[in-house]
Design an enzyme around this catalytic site. Structure first.
Site, PDB file in Angstrom:
ATOM      1  N   HIS A 202       0.849  -1.169  -0.109  1.00 22.08           N
ATOM      2  CA  HIS A 202       0.074   0.032   0.166  1.00 22.08           C
ATOM      3  C   HIS A 202       1.029   1.246  -0.130  1.00 22.08           C
ATOM      4  O   HIS A 202       0.399   2.364  -0.373  1.00 22.08           O
ATOM      5  CB  HIS A 202      -0.925   0.047   1.060  1.00 22.08           C
ATOM      6  N   GLY A 203       2.032   1.266   0.538  1.00 16.35           N
ATOM      7  CA  GLY A 203       2.979   2.459   0.488  1.00 16.35           C
ATOM      8  C   GLY A 203       4.336   2.119   1.496  1.00 16.35           C
ATOM      9  O   GLY A 203       4.078   1.571   2.403  1.00 16.35           O
TER      10      GLY A 203
END
Length: 288
Positions: A202-203
């Site tokens: 996701h990051g």
């Protein structure tokens, strides 16, 4: 680049599946690139596996029922996005952005609950749009959400939330590491590592690492104690409240722009005073 998290996982799954002999290699480079760059799901998912659409790529058929179902599904997703996700996001904004000095405990919890609704309707809405557009083109994508906030435990939540991601992590990370075949401790460790990978997907920042670690620990804890928990509707009800509260709490790390802001929101949710300052604790340890 736009869609990098999706087409990266899709090409990894294709490569591994071909290596395992589960699918035949696609000899047409143009068809392979079409699979990698399916525009309707490239930005927001769901993650598409080659084996799910390989037959349709070579035997594409579009009929009126697909077109009708696709338009309906597209409109449902657009409705979720515009009338639920956007409104919830605007209502949550005053509580989760700007100065937190005057924010109360109730206000901070209200804001993060609204964000929980926003992220669900936003993401599931985009998935509906992608599934609808795919139907218009003759492709039948897998479902990506099945009432996840109705889950009675965190394991069930991950069977219902972003299903294409959770099954991808299970099949290409958790099971290849050993799954539940290498002892109890390793099973818990593999769950934690799997969710850390999900967080990084996701990051690449600390708040996503914390989000993944929290879910990994929760999955390991549930796997350790679930057989000792009583069955029944009341237990499912209590478990559902606890699961929703836990998932909502973890969304703080998703909503915050950085780790410092996440700790500040946690501080306001806990006390809304300066008596318990998580940021001060974190920086004091780092400075040491």
């Amino acid at each position: 680049p736009i869609g990098i998290s999706f087409y990266t996982f899709q090409t990894i799954s294709y490569t591994v599946d071909v290596y395992r002999g589960e699918v035949k290699a696609q000899r047409s480079f143009m068809k392979f690139m079409m699979f990698v760059s399916l525009y309707h799901q490239l930005v927001a998912g769901p993650i598409v596996r080659y084996q799910h659409i390989a037959h349709e790529m070579d035997n594409l058929v579009v009929d009126t029922s697909d077109i009708s179902a696709g338009i309906t599904r597209f409109c449902q997703g657009l409705f979720k996005k515009v009338f639920f996700a956007n409104i919830a996001g605007e209502l949550a904004r005053p509580y989760l952005e700007g100065s937190f000095d005057a924010l109360t405990v109730g206000g901070s919890w209200f804001g993060i609950i609204l964000f929980s609704l926003q992220i669900y309707f936003d993401f599931s809405g985009y998935s509906d749009i992608a599934i609808g557009l795919a139907l218009l083109l003759g492709y039948r994508l897998k479902e990506n959400f099945e009432n996840p906030y109705g889950a009675s435990n965190v394991t069930e939540f991950w069977r219902k939330w972003h299903i294409s991601l959770s099954t991808w992590l299970r099949d290409y990370v958790y099971i290849p590491m050993g799954g539940n075949r290498k002892g109890t401790f390793n099973t818990y460790l593999f769950l934690l590592i799997t969710m850390l990978v999900g967080g990084f997907w996701h990051g690449a920042s600390w708040q996503f690492v914390c989000w993944g670690a929290a879910h990994g620990l929760a999955l390991a804890l549930h796997k350790a104690v679930h057989k000792y928990l009583p069955d029944g509707q009341w237990m499912d009800f209590i478990g559902g409240i606890f699961t929703f509260s836990f998932v909502t709490f973890c969304w703080i790390f998703f909503r915050a722009s950085n780790f410092d802001t996440a700790l500040l929101i946690l501080n306001q949710m806990a006390t809304a005073t300066s008596e318990l300052d998580f940021r001060g604790f974190w920086f004091s340890r780092n400075e040491l």
